[in-house]
Design a protein around this motif. Structure first.
Motif, mmCIF file in Angstrom:
data_model
loop_
_atom_site.group_PDB
_atom_site.id
_atom_site.type_symbol
_atom_site.label_atom_id
_atom_site.label_comp_id
_atom_site.label_asym_id
_atom_site.label_seq_id
_atom_site.Cartn_x
_atom_site.Cartn_y
_atom_site.Cartn_z
ATOM 1 N N LEU A 48 0.831 -1.211 0.000
ATOM 2 C CA LEU A 48 0.000 0.000 0.000
ATOM 3 C C LEU A 48 0.861 1.254 0.000
ATOM 4 C CD1 LEU A 48 -3.009 0.786 0.098
ATOM 5 C CD2 LEU A 48 -2.803 0.917 2.582
ATOM 6 N N ALA A 49 1.910 1.260 0.820
ATOM 7 C CA ALA A 49 2.801 2.421 0.859
ATOM 8 C C ALA A 49 3.498 2.620 -0.486
ATOM 9 C CB ALA A 49 3.834 2.246 1.970
ATOM 10 N N ALA A 50 3.912 1.521 -1.116
ATOM 11 C CA ALA A 50 4.560 1.616 -2.422
ATOM 12 C C ALA A 50 3.590 2.141 -3.474
ATOM 13 C CB ALA A 50 5.101 0.254 -2.834
ATOM 14 N N ALA A 51 2.340 1.713 -3.406
ATOM 15 C CA ALA A 51 1.345 2.197 -4.363
ATOM 16 C C ALA A 51 1.169 3.708 -4.243
ATOM 17 C CB ALA A 51 0.013 1.479 -4.130
ATOM 18 N N PHE A 52 1.098 4.197 -3.015
ATOM 19 C CA PHE A 52 0.929 5.639 -2.804
ATOM 20 C C PHE A 52 2.155 6.410 -3.285
ATOM 21 C CE2 PHE A 52 1.454 9.412 -0.096
ATOM 22 C CZ PHE A 52 0.273 10.087 -0.385
ATOM 23 N N LEU A 85 -1.356 6.509 7.131
ATOM 24 C CA LEU A 85 -0.462 7.534 6.604
ATOM 25 C C LEU A 85 -0.785 7.882 5.157
ATOM 26 C CD1 LEU A 85 1.945 9.198 7.574
ATOM 27 C CD2 LEU A 85 3.457 7.448 6.624
ATOM 28 N N THR A 86 -1.123 6.892 4.355
ATOM 29 C CA THR A 86 -1.431 7.175 2.950
ATOM 30 C C THR A 86 -2.682 8.052 2.820
ATOM 31 O OG1 THR A 86 -2.593 5.041 2.847
ATOM 32 C CG2 THR A 86 -0.324 5.111 2.041
ATOM 33 N N VAL A 87 -3.669 7.800 3.668
ATOM 34 C CA VAL A 87 -4.888 8.613 3.619
ATOM 35 C C VAL A 87 -4.614 10.035 4.087
ATOM 36 C CG1 VAL A 87 -7.209 8.893 4.576
ATOM 37 C CG2 VAL A 87 -6.410 6.633 3.914
ATOM 38 N N VAL A 88 -3.894 10.173 5.198
ATOM 39 C CA VAL A 88 -3.603 11.504 5.749
ATOM 40 C C VAL A 88 -2.763 12.331 4.775
ATOM 41 C CG1 VAL A 88 -2.373 12.732 7.582
ATOM 42 C CG2 VAL A 88 -3.820 10.778 8.152
ATOM 43 N N GLY A 142 -9.782 13.331 -0.692
ATOM 44 C CA GLY A 142 -10.267 12.237 0.141
ATOM 45 C C GLY A 142 -9.278 11.103 0.302
ATOM 46 N N GLY A 143 -8.000 11.388 0.198
ATOM 47 C CA GLY A 143 -6.991 10.356 0.390
ATOM 48 C C GLY A 143 -6.483 9.724 -0.887
ATOM 49 N N ARG A 144 -7.008 10.112 -2.021
ATOM 50 C CA ARG A 144 -6.543 9.558 -3.283
ATOM 51 C C ARG A 144 -5.676 10.575 -3.998
ATOM 52 N NH1 ARG A 144 -10.774 7.940 -7.459
ATOM 53 N NH2 ARG A 144 -8.954 8.143 -8.823
ATOM 54 N N ILE A 183 -5.796 4.863 -4.759
ATOM 55 C CA ILE A 183 -7.109 4.928 -4.129
ATOM 56 C C ILE A 183 -6.974 4.416 -2.711
ATOM 57 C CG2 ILE A 183 -9.524 4.164 -4.263
ATOM 58 C CD1 ILE A 183 -9.034 3.658 -7.260
ATOM 59 N N ASN A 184 -7.707 5.005 -1.807
ATOM 60 C CA ASN A 184 -7.660 4.621 -0.402
ATOM 61 C C ASN A 184 -7.794 3.107 -0.233
ATOM 62 O OD1 ASN A 184 -7.779 4.542 2.388
ATOM 63 N ND2 ASN A 184 -9.909 5.236 2.486
ATOM 64 N N ASN A 185 -6.810 2.496 0.434
ATOM 65 C CA ASN A 185 -6.806 1.059 0.741
ATOM 66 C C ASN A 185 -6.951 0.202 -0.522
ATOM 67 O OD1 ASN A 185 -6.574 -1.120 2.519
ATOM 68 N ND2 ASN A 185 -8.780 -1.275 2.804
ATOM 69 N N MET A 186 -6.246 0.582 -1.570
ATOM 70 C CA MET A 186 -6.426 -0.110 -2.845
ATOM 71 C C MET A 186 -5.807 -1.510 -2.845
ATOM 72 S SD MET A 186 -3.797 1.912 -5.404
ATOM 73 C CE MET A 186 -4.692 1.298 -6.819
#
Length: 323
Positions: free
Chosen positions: A46-50, A105-108, A117-119, A232-235
């Motif tokens: 998830l962190a890598a995606a963001f 962290l990704t959302v914030v 909205g986190g995306r 996207i949030n929690n993708m």
């Protein structure tokens, strides 16, 4: 749509949906072969995606996005290594904590930087990994059976897809045909013997978690700038945990890992295809049933219906050097 066209469509989706699972499962393979359980695969993905989506958006380069995703994922791996190797902390707790950190962290950061909205913003075409048309794909498209398979399943994928399948024989060769792989597997089975031979157990395990972070960087990047066009949030949506299930199903072997990931990808592809479709003699089945198939199979596999899957003997246990 004819039956064969349906099969080809599902097979193409199977390949594309299995790629993040394959990269992540191979990451867990290296980590767990060295005796480090890595529940944090989900968080690293998830962190890598963001990170990859942000870097690709700012620079317009998917390759810089890939480098950013790999870098952030390795940072998460080093944190996990510091907690579980250097400080001999609980590996499960460390991995779960990293997952929570990545989700929050990704959302914030996404909301603070982009206010969506986190995306992240939608990526333009040149900031993504585009499909690659292999030589002769258009020429053989009309050839019965083999033509559609080559043109729509083998061809037309992005470069990360091909890299994922190339990574499988490379992982096998590294683990079973190199000195590094021999030592890595020995650390996971009997770290005391490795230490007696004058090899640093901690350094070997750190190298394993770094490799795991490297591969998770590919899986997260694939999600954000190859399969999709934004973060996207929690993708990741539990793909890290499914990859762990595939790893157990494959009994920690690279080639079976690939087939296990393809199986999970196939179930996901079937779930997507069956949305709104009717089943003969039953009628329309709620899509949630098909969406639950990968998770049901995960529970079946983890319940031991595949026979005994023995993890590396030293897995999950911190190594304390005897004096």
């Amino acid at each position: 749509m004819e039956f064969f066209d349906i099969v080809v469509s599902i097979l193409g989706s199977t390949v594309r949906l299995s790629i993040p699972l394959l990269f992540t499962a191979l990451a867990g393979l290296f980590s767990e072969r060295a005796g480090i359980f890595d529940i944090g695969l989900e968080g690293k993905m998830l962190a890598a995606a963001f990170a990859s989506a942000v870097a690709a958006y700012l620079t317009g380069s998917p390759w810089l996005g890939l480098l950013a995703g790999i870098g952030v994922s390795i940072m998460f791996s080093l944190v996990h290594g510091f907690a579980s190797i250097t400080n001999r902390g609980n590996q499960i707790v460390s991995g779960v904590a990293l997952n929570f950190v990545a989700i929050g962290l990704t959302v914030v950061l996404g909301q603070a930087w982009f206010g969506q909205g986190g995306r992240t913003p939608q990526l333009p075409g040149d900031a993504r990994f585009s499909p690659i048309i292999l030589p002769g794909a258009d020429a053989v498209r009309d050839v019965p059976i083999l033509g559609p398979l080559y043109a729509n399943v083998i061809s037309g994928n992005n470069i990360l897809t091909y890299m994922a399948f190339v990574a499988v024989p490379i992982a096998w060769w590294v683990l079973f045909r190199t000195r590094f792989g021999l030592r890595l597997r020995a650390v996971g089975e009997n770290p005391g013997a490795v230490d007696t031979a004058g090899i640093s157990v901690s350094w070997m395990r750190y190298r394993a978690v770094i490799v795991a972070g490297f591969l998770c960087g590919f899986s997260g990047t694939y999600l954000a700038i190859a399969q999709s066009a934004a973060f996207i949030n929690n993708m990741s949506a539990g793909k890290g945990y499914i990859a762990l299930a595939a790893l157990i199903f494959a009994k920690w072997k690279p080639v079976p890992v690939m087939f296990a990931c393809l199986l999970f990808g196939f179930l996901d592809a079937v779930a997507n295809f069956m949305q709104g479709k009717s089943v003969p003699l039953i009628g329309e089945v709620p899509v949630q049933i098909f969406q639950a198939l990968p998770y049901i199979l995960t529970c079946i596999l983890l319940a031991g219906f595949i026979g005994v899957a023995r993890a590396p003997k030293a897995g999950g246990a911190p190594y304390v050097k005897e004096r």
